[in-house]
Design a protein around this motif. Structure first.
Motif, mmCIF file in Angstrom:
data_model
loop_
_atom_site.group_PDB
_atom_site.id
_atom_site.type_symbol
_atom_site.label_atom_id
_atom_site.label_comp_id
_atom_site.label_asym_id
_atom_site.label_seq_id
_atom_site.Cartn_x
_atom_site.Cartn_y
_atom_site.Cartn_z
ATOM 1 N N PRO A 7 0.808 -1.232 0.000
ATOM 2 C CA PRO A 7 0.000 0.000 0.000
ATOM 3 C C PRO A 7 0.837 1.276 0.000
ATOM 4 N N LEU A 12 -1.580 3.217 -2.488
ATOM 5 C CA LEU A 12 -2.953 2.731 -2.531
ATOM 6 C C LEU A 12 -3.919 3.554 -1.695
ATOM 7 N N GLU A 13 -3.396 4.421 -0.841
ATOM 8 C CA GLU A 13 -4.286 5.311 -0.075
ATOM 9 C C GLU A 13 -5.000 6.301 -0.986
ATOM 10 N N ARG A 43 -4.945 -3.138 0.711
ATOM 11 C CA ARG A 43 -4.896 -2.011 1.660
ATOM 12 C C ARG A 43 -5.214 -2.468 3.071
#
Length: 81
Positions: A7, A12-13, A43
């Motif tokens: 992540p 990926l945030e 995530r």
């Protein structure tokens, strides 16, 4: 690299859950990998899917409005497995 690092490395945030990646994925349309669910589970640290169902056409990455390279995440998942 392990699953917990993905992540951060791939940002990926930034995923907003718009499903553009999945809407453009031929594998998802035919019962294969579902890109948005894959990103969400990575995530959350709960991924246990089959990254080998991905066709590696990179349509998911091209469709992402946040420029997340979803296809590269899936390649990394293959390497981990």
């Amino acid at each position: 690299m392990d699953l917990r690092e993905i992540p951060r490395i791939y940002g990926l945030e930034r995923c907003i859950g718009c499903r553009s990646c999945t809407k453009n994925c031929p594998s998802a349309r035919h019962g294969g990998i579902v890109p948005d669910e894959t990103i969400k589970s990575v995530r959350e640290g709960t991924y246990d899917g089959d990254p080998w169902k991905c066709l590696q056409c990179h349509r998911c990455s091209a469709a992402c409005p946040k420029k997340i390279d979803v296809a590269s995440v899936i390649i990394r998942l293959r390497r981990i497995q």
